[in-house]
Scaffold this active site. Structure first.
Site, short mmCIF file in Angstrom:
data_model
loop_
_atom_site.label_atom_id
_atom_site.label_comp_id
_atom_site.label_asym_id
_atom_site.label_seq_id
_atom_site.Cartn_x
_atom_site.Cartn_y
_atom_site.Cartn_z
N ASN A 176 1.42 -51.52 51.05
CA ASN A 176 1.88 -52.68 50.27
C ASN A 176 3.38 -53.57 50.84
OD1 ASN A 176 4.10 -50.94 49.73
ND2 ASN A 176 3.69 -50.91 47.50
N ASP A 203 15.33 -41.95 52.34
CA ASP A 203 14.93 -41.87 50.98
C ASP A 203 14.55 -40.31 50.37
OD1 ASP A 203 12.78 -41.85 52.36
OD2 ASP A 203 11.93 -43.79 51.66
N HIS A 225 6.11 -51.80 51.75
CA HIS A 225 7.36 -51.11 51.55
C HIS A 225 8.10 -50.77 52.81
CE1 HIS A 225 5.67 -47.17 50.18
NE2 HIS A 225 6.19 -47.04 51.53
N GLU A 250 10.11 -51.30 47.18
CA GLU A 250 8.84 -51.78 46.73
C GLU A 250 8.73 -53.09 46.63
OE1 GLU A 250 6.47 -49.62 47.14
OE2 GLU A 250 6.49 -47.92 45.66
C1 F6R Z 1 9.67 -42.60 54.21
C2 F6R Z 1 9.37 -43.79 53.89
C3 F6R Z 1 8.38 -44.47 53.66
C4 F6R Z 1 7.08 -44.37 54.69
C5 F6R Z 1 5.93 -45.34 54.37
C6 F6R Z 1 4.79 -44.97 55.16
O1 F6R Z 1 10.64 -42.07 54.37
O2 F6R Z 1 10.63 -44.29 53.62
O3 F6R Z 1 8.56 -45.92 53.75
O4 F6R Z 1 7.62 -44.66 55.78
O5 F6R Z 1 5.49 -44.89 53.02
O6 F6R Z 1 4.30 -43.54 55.16
P1 F6R Z 1 3.50 -42.96 56.07
O7 F6R Z 1 3.85 -42.70 57.43
O8 F6R Z 1 3.06 -41.51 55.64
O9 F6R Z 1 2.15 -43.75 56.11
#
Ligand code: F6R
Length: 243
Positions: free
Chosen positions: A133, A67, A135, A140
């Protein structure tokens, strides 16, 4: 789904690095699905160290990131393009033309990205973090699972979680372009890393809850080759249930 718990966050992330290194060792032209965020940084550090010691070679490896924010310049240090340059791309012998991140904010941009993944032969191993959450990528909680790469509006919870990287929550982009659940499920192998107590609920629902688009990661229960690597904090609720 396989679930492994480690003594430290660092060990859980490094274990993901081991799986990626093994993939690249077995197949020199592997297609890697990569993630940003705090979680995978130790995995990238391990990959860089093994590259520097001559253990792994990225010359023929292709990468596709999950992403990117919409409306942020790729040179902005807070963009995921810049993140990947800093933590991996500039430190190993990946060819720039073999590294890909989604960009743009149109349905066509998403279709182009899906086509590029398909033309590369599909993703061999997909690295994932997980949001509080549930995701994965920026898929989401929603009414339905999405299939391909698409533009998403970030939830308030995700904006708050990501605000730690920005000067203020107002600076966090409200939209992102993300691989869909279909792209992630099509990867031959998925490795999800979860660390820290604030991920415990999401990890529990992913492994033990119903499969629902309200917890996007729960779909991984249906993946034929999925490994979840957690530290004790993130794995606490699952460990309690299995005692
Ligand atoms: C990042 C992504 C997100 C993160 C998630 C956890 O490319 O796709 O899904 O993996 O938000 O983020 P961290 O590792 O910062 O807790």
């Amino acid at each position: 789904m396989e679930f492994h718990v480690y003594e430290s966050a660092r060990a859980a992330c490094e274990a993901a690095g081991v799986l990626i290194a093994a993939q690249v060792t077995r197949k020199g032209d592997s297609v890697l699905g990569l993630a940003t965020g705090s979680t995978p940084i130790p995995a990238y550090e391990m990959l860089v160290q093994w590259y520097e010691r001559g253990v792994i070679d990225f010359d023929r490896v292709r990468t596709f990131n999950l992403d990117e924010y919409v409306g942020i310049d790729h040179k902005n240090p807070l963009s995921y393009h810049a993140f990947m340059q800093e933590h991996l791309f500039s430190k190993v012998n990946l060819r720039p033309e073999n590294t890909h991140l989604p960009s743009g904010h149109s349905a066509e941009a998403g279709l182009r990205y899906d086509r590029a993944i398909h033309e590369a032969g599909g993703i061999d191993i997909q690295l994932l973090g997980i949001g509080r959450n549930g995701h994965i990528g920026f898929n989401e909680p929603a009414k339905d699972f999405t299939f391909g790469t698409h533009v998403v509006t970030l939830t308030q919870d995700t904006i708050e979680a990501n605000a730690r990287f920005f000067k203020s929550p107002d600076d966090v982009p409200r939209q992102a372009i993300s691989m869909g659940i279909g792209n992630i499920m099509a990867a031959k192998c998925v490795v999800l890393v979860a660390t820290g107590a604030d991920k415990a609920d999401a990890v529990y629902k992913t492994l033990c809850g119903p499969i629902t688009p309200q917890v996007p990661a729960s779909i991984l229960q249906l993946h034929p080759c999925c490994v979840i690597l957690a530290d004790h904090e993130a794995g606490a609720l699952v460990e309690r249930e299995s005692r």
